[in-house]
Scaffold this active site. Structure first.
Site, mmCIF file in Angstrom:
data_model
loop_
_atom_site.group_PDB
_atom_site.id
_atom_site.type_symbol
_atom_site.label_atom_id
_atom_site.label_comp_id
_atom_site.label_asym_id
_atom_site.label_seq_id
_atom_site.Cartn_x
_atom_site.Cartn_y
_atom_site.Cartn_z
ATOM 1 N N THR A 77 -19.077 -0.492 -5.373
ATOM 2 C CA THR A 77 -18.133 -1.342 -4.640
ATOM 3 C C THR A 77 -18.636 -2.776 -4.470
ATOM 4 O O THR A 77 -17.863 -3.730 -4.613
ATOM 5 C CB THR A 77 -17.807 -0.707 -3.267
ATOM 6 O OG1 THR A 77 -17.433 0.646 -3.491
ATOM 7 C CG2 THR A 77 -16.679 -1.435 -2.579
ATOM 8 N N GLU A 97 0.860 -1.191 0.000
ATOM 9 C CA GLU A 97 0.000 0.000 0.000
ATOM 10 C C GLU A 97 0.894 1.239 0.000
ATOM 11 O O GLU A 97 1.756 1.383 0.867
ATOM 12 C CB GLU A 97 -0.915 -0.014 1.229
ATOM 13 C CG GLU A 97 -1.642 1.301 1.495
ATOM 14 C CD GLU A 97 -2.412 1.847 0.300
ATOM 15 O OE1 GLU A 97 -3.256 1.126 -0.251
ATOM 16 O OE2 GLU A 97 -2.153 3.011 -0.090
ATOM 17 N N ASN A 123 -13.362 -1.085 -9.491
ATOM 18 C CA ASN A 123 -14.474 -0.572 -10.299
ATOM 19 C C ASN A 123 -14.104 -0.487 -11.777
ATOM 20 O O ASN A 123 -14.975 -0.493 -12.643
ATOM 21 C CB ASN A 123 -14.908 0.800 -9.785
ATOM 22 C CG ASN A 123 -15.264 0.771 -8.303
ATOM 23 O OD1 ASN A 123 -15.692 -0.258 -7.794
ATOM 24 N ND2 ASN A 123 -15.080 1.887 -7.611
ATOM 25 N N HIS A 165 -16.878 7.284 -8.375
ATOM 26 C CA HIS A 165 -17.176 5.925 -8.856
ATOM 27 C C HIS A 165 -16.635 5.799 -10.271
ATOM 28 O O HIS A 165 -17.390 5.901 -11.234
ATOM 29 C CB HIS A 165 -18.683 5.680 -8.870
ATOM 30 C CG HIS A 165 -19.349 5.833 -7.540
ATOM 31 N ND1 HIS A 165 -20.692 6.073 -7.397
ATOM 32 C CD2 HIS A 165 -18.853 5.763 -6.283
ATOM 33 C CE1 HIS A 165 -21.006 6.149 -6.113
ATOM 34 N NE2 HIS A 165 -19.903 5.980 -5.411
ATOM 35 N N ASN A 194 -3.949 5.542 1.296
ATOM 36 C CA ASN A 194 -3.850 5.153 2.713
ATOM 37 C C ASN A 194 -4.275 3.698 2.816
ATOM 38 O O ASN A 194 -4.933 3.180 1.907
ATOM 39 C CB ASN A 194 -4.808 6.018 3.552
ATOM 40 C CG ASN A 194 -6.228 5.965 3.025
ATOM 41 O OD1 ASN A 194 -6.614 6.771 2.168
ATOM 42 N ND2 ASN A 194 -7.004 5.006 3.489
ATOM 43 N N ALA A 217 -22.596 2.817 1.040
ATOM 44 C CA ALA A 217 -23.831 2.398 0.371
ATOM 45 C C ALA A 217 -23.526 1.244 -0.570
ATOM 46 O O ALA A 217 -22.630 1.354 -1.412
ATOM 47 C CB ALA A 217 -24.419 3.568 -0.415
ATOM 48 N N THR A 249 -19.018 6.198 1.916
ATOM 49 C CA THR A 249 -20.325 6.339 2.556
ATOM 50 C C THR A 249 -20.933 4.978 2.892
ATOM 51 O O THR A 249 -21.914 4.897 3.631
ATOM 52 C CB THR A 249 -21.268 7.130 1.612
ATOM 53 O OG1 THR A 249 -20.557 8.283 1.152
ATOM 54 C CG2 THR A 249 -22.511 7.598 2.309
HETATM 55 P P1 FAD Z 1 -9.295 1.951 -3.354
HETATM 56 O O1 FAD Z 1 -10.164 1.844 -2.172
HETATM 57 O O2 FAD Z 1 -9.216 3.249 -4.059
HETATM 58 O O3 FAD Z 1 -7.831 1.486 -2.909
HETATM 59 C C1 FAD Z 1 -6.758 1.513 -3.806
HETATM 60 C C2 FAD Z 1 -5.476 1.653 -3.009
HETATM 61 O O4 FAD Z 1 -4.362 1.377 -3.882
HETATM 62 C C3 FAD Z 1 -5.221 3.056 -2.437
HETATM 63 O O5 FAD Z 1 -5.071 2.982 -1.048
HETATM 64 C C4 FAD Z 1 -3.928 3.495 -3.119
HETATM 65 O O6 FAD Z 1 -3.079 4.242 -2.250
HETATM 66 C C5 FAD Z 1 -3.284 2.177 -3.457
HETATM 67 N N1 FAD Z 1 -2.302 2.281 -4.544
HETATM 68 C C6 FAD Z 1 -2.426 2.957 -5.714
HETATM 69 N N2 FAD Z 1 -1.318 2.795 -6.467
HETATM 70 C C7 FAD Z 1 -0.464 2.019 -5.758
HETATM 71 C C8 FAD Z 1 0.831 1.507 -6.015
HETATM 72 N N3 FAD Z 1 1.444 1.725 -7.176
HETATM 73 N N4 FAD Z 1 1.441 0.762 -5.045
HETATM 74 C C9 FAD Z 1 0.802 0.496 -3.865
HETATM 75 N N5 FAD Z 1 -0.450 0.963 -3.592
HETATM 76 C C10 FAD Z 1 -1.068 1.705 -4.527
HETATM 77 N N6 FAD Z 1 -18.558 3.314 -3.108
HETATM 78 C C11 FAD Z 1 -19.731 2.681 -2.879
HETATM 79 O O7 FAD Z 1 -19.966 1.601 -3.436
HETATM 80 N N7 FAD Z 1 -20.654 3.215 -2.032
HETATM 81 C C12 FAD Z 1 -20.467 4.407 -1.415
HETATM 82 O O8 FAD Z 1 -21.327 4.839 -0.632
HETATM 83 C C13 FAD Z 1 -19.264 5.119 -1.661
HETATM 84 N N8 FAD Z 1 -19.040 6.323 -1.090
HETATM 85 C C14 FAD Z 1 -17.828 6.917 -1.225
HETATM 86 C C15 FAD Z 1 -17.578 8.093 -0.547
HETATM 87 C C16 FAD Z 1 -16.302 8.668 -0.572
HETATM 88 C C17 FAD Z 1 -16.037 9.942 0.191
HETATM 89 C C18 FAD Z 1 -15.265 8.035 -1.313
HETATM 90 C C19 FAD Z 1 -13.873 8.596 -1.331
HETATM 91 C C20 FAD Z 1 -15.523 6.873 -2.032
HETATM 92 C C21 FAD Z 1 -16.801 6.309 -2.018
HETATM 93 N N9 FAD Z 1 -17.097 5.127 -2.708
HETATM 94 C C22 FAD Z 1 -18.302 4.506 -2.511
HETATM 95 C C23 FAD Z 1 -16.113 4.461 -3.580
HETATM 96 C C24 FAD Z 1 -15.438 3.301 -2.847
HETATM 97 O O9 FAD Z 1 -14.732 3.778 -1.755
HETATM 98 C C25 FAD Z 1 -14.548 2.567 -3.848
HETATM 99 O O10 FAD Z 1 -15.402 1.974 -4.810
HETATM 100 C C26 FAD Z 1 -13.694 1.469 -3.240
HETATM 101 O O11 FAD Z 1 -12.901 1.944 -2.190
HETATM 102 C C27 FAD Z 1 -12.796 0.877 -4.320
HETATM 103 O O12 FAD Z 1 -11.965 -0.094 -3.750
HETATM 104 P P2 FAD Z 1 -10.558 -0.476 -4.365
HETATM 105 O O13 FAD Z 1 -9.962 -1.453 -3.430
HETATM 106 O O14 FAD Z 1 -10.749 -0.893 -5.778
HETATM 107 O O15 FAD Z 1 -9.719 0.873 -4.456
#
Ligand code: FAD
Length: 531
Positions: free
Chosen positions: A503, A36, A491, A457, A119, A130, A128
């Site tokens: 998500t 991370e 996504n 999204h 992070n 949802a 959020t």
């Molecule tokens: P992320 O959670 O974005 O995690 C990716 C991680 O990869 C990050 O921590 C990043 O630092 C790390 N990374 C990137 N590049 C590198 C690298 N080269 N080496 C190491 N680490 C790296 N979705 C919903 O479905 N419902 C909701 O209600 C909703 N509300 C939201 C509200 C807010 C304020 C936010 C910010 C997002 C919301 N979302 C919601 C979106 C949801 O958070 C994301 O769909 C979800 O977190 C995606 O998960 P992920 O694991 O694919 O990516």
């Protein structure tokens, strides 16, 4: 000789966490190392910052997640001291704009609100929560319904889905009843106003413990659990490249942002779940460049508003005593302003958009004290529609080898345009938002279309497809076409035009990918044992 497979997971958000959990549960000899780029914010890795009660601690956790916009924390996060110019607006707390306007900033004038979180827990520490189910044409047509339902249920288990959050709220009941009066007759059965499913665990005192990546990791972060012995999470570790030998991924090159040392970590399987912009960027930087990579970008155009609830109308469905009891209970947890969460889900043919209605005792912006609704006994709803964007090749993030970003990656340019098709649905949904607002009370913030990128999204940039025909990056099991041992998640895999929060769907897609990967690695291990 027996072989203990090593899996490298890039990114610690909900999707990387789902892979880590399912691979360790499915492969008794495997080890997972999760990398991370950002810092760990909470003692329990990946916890939602919304659960932090202390306001200063919460603000600090959010600032630490903001990468190039993390203020004084920047250097401790291994981010070069670039000149950061604040843009026209800043990102949601906990996230950082990709086009932040300083040295090494991405270029996204047509998608200015594009943002990520850096992070442990990713955006999932700030979300959020949802988690409505995808429905109708939102689903992927090459996964059969029976299997899909099972994937969704497994994903809901990983996310601690709660379909009736705040169902006992009298205010919530009033909101649903007024919306039903207005809309029920024109919606299909089962798709009327209802409680919004969320990810979290209701507590005995009526509050929610919101789920983050910690919920998904589950036993992997329980001290003493046997799975925890085979799991390692390295924060402040930036994966710079996915390495290959021929057409097989062999591991990752990782920079330790504390020491600035770079090392190669071999792996039998690499899972890239680093968000819908930085995952394709990492593939591009690694020389993995399918035609569709970064293209077919979609998100949800968002129209939002705030409404003061009308006391007389609400009183038809909830008593003043019930309201008093609810306010008294909520006063015990001032840290979390969200109470009842309701919605009208996506349905076809006539309601291909998704309404989210969040009850709150206060407005999210300061109101003029002279305004007649500046204090409103029944409170407010923050209410918005998410609409769909139809995938097109030309909506894309592209990467420039000749211009590096603040981290030294080929810089991103995002190009994106809403067409007549989207504008027609935005107009129709905005009309419904007006009707919903008028049914519930009085607008104190009129419906307005947010800048592109505001939904957070982001989908489609590594879409999955049934065939390797240039319109997809990954196969139906999330394996990158043409590269063995490389799986992508997030996504970005969603190939359809959707309106639901993505998500849950992405975790379901990850469950399918992880099951296939377990099969593949089990077969390889068996072959190496017999060899
Ligand atoms: P992320 O959670 O974005 O995690 C990716 C991680 O990869 C990050 O921590 C990043 O630092 C790390 N990374 C990137 N590049 C590198 C690298 N080269 N080496 C190491 N680490 C790296 N979705 C919903 O479905 N419902 C909701 O209600 C909703 N509300 C939201 C509200 C807010 C304020 C936010 C910010 C997002 C919301 N979302 C919601 C979106 C949801 O958070 C994301 O769909 C979800 O977190 C995606 O998960 P992920 O694991 O694919 O990516």
């Amino acid at each position: 000789m027996s072989h203990h497979p090593t899996i490298a997971v890039v990114g610690s958000g909900p999707i990387g966490s789902a892979y880590a959990r399912l691979l360790l549960e499915g492969l008794p000899d495997a080890r997972v190392i999760m990398f991370e780029a950002g810092p760990q914010l909470t003692a329990r890795p990946g916890e939602s910052v919304r659960n932090i009660a202390d306001p200063d601690e919460k603000a600090r956790a959010r600032e630490l997640s903001q990468g190039p916009q993390a203020g004084d924390h920047r250097e401790s996060l291994g981010i070069p001291a670039a000149t950061v110019v604040e843009g026209m607006f800043t990102a949601r707390q906990g996230t950082h704009l990709f086009d932040f306007g300083g040295d090494g900033s991405a270029h996204a004038p047509t998608f200015p609100a594009a943002a990520g979180a850096t992070n442990v827990g990713g955006q999932g520490a700030h979300w959020t929560c949802a988690i409505p189910r995808p429905a109708f044409s939102e689903k992927v047509d090459f996964i059969a319904d029976d299997e899909w339902d099972d994937l969704i249920r497994t994903a809901e288990g990983l996310l601690h889905a709660q379909s009736a959050a705040f169902a006992d709220s009298a205010v919530g009941r009033g909101i649903r009843s007024l919306l039903s009066e207005e809309f029920e007759a024109e919606l299909p059965d089962g798709y009327g106003p209802s409680t919004l499913p969320v990810a979290g665990d209701p507590q005995p005192d009526g509050t929610m413990r919101w789920a983050g990546a910690d919920a998904v990791l589950g036993p992997l972060i329980e001290p003493g659990d046997p799975l925890a012995d085979r799991f390692e999470l390295r924060d402040l570790s930036l994966v710079r490249r996915v390495e290959r030998e021929g057409d097989r991924a062999t591991g990752v090159t990782v920079e330790d942002l504390r020491t600035r040392e770079t090392a190669f970590v071999p792996a039998d399987l690499v899972v890239v779940a680093a968000d819908a912009f930085r995952s394709p960027q990492l593939l591009w930087a690694s020389g993995i460049r399918p035609t569709a990579l970064g293209h077919y970008l979609t998100e949800h155009p968002v129209v939002i508003s705030t409404v003061a609830l009308d006391g007389e109308r609400m009183a038809r469905y909830a008593t003043e005593d019930e309201l008093d009891a609810e306010l008294a209970r909520r006063a015990t947890n001032a840290a979390d302003p969200v109470a009842a969460v309701n919605r009208i889900p996506f349905s076809e043919p006539d309601h291909p958009y998704s309404l989210q209605v969040m009850y709150s005792e206060t407005t999210p912006f300061p109101m003029d004290p002279e305004h007649p609704l500046a204090t409103n006994r029944w409170g407010y709803v923050n209410m918005g529609y998410g609409m769909r964007k139809f995938p097109r090749y030309e909506d894309a993030v592209t990467f420039d080898d000749a211009e590096l970003d603040y981290r030294g990656f080929p810089n991103m340019t995002i190009e994106y345009e809403l067409t007549d098709r989207e504008h027609a649905e935005i107009d129709a949904a905005t009309d419904r938002l007006r009707r919903a607002g008028e049914a519930l009370g009085t607008f104190v913030a009129e419906p307005r279309l947010m800048p592109n990128g505001s939904s957070l999204h982001y989908q489609g940039t590594m879409r999955m497809g049934a065939a390797d025909d240039g319109t997809s990056v990954a196969d139906p099991w999330s394996r990158v076409w043409g590269v063995d041992g490389l799986v992508v998640g997030g996504n970005a895999l969603i190939p359809t035009a959707t309106a639901m929060n993505p998500t849950l769907m992405s975790v379901a897609i990850a469950v399918r990918g992880a099951r296939k990967a377990v099969e593949g690695l089990s077969a390889r291990t068996a072959a190496s044992v017999t060899a």
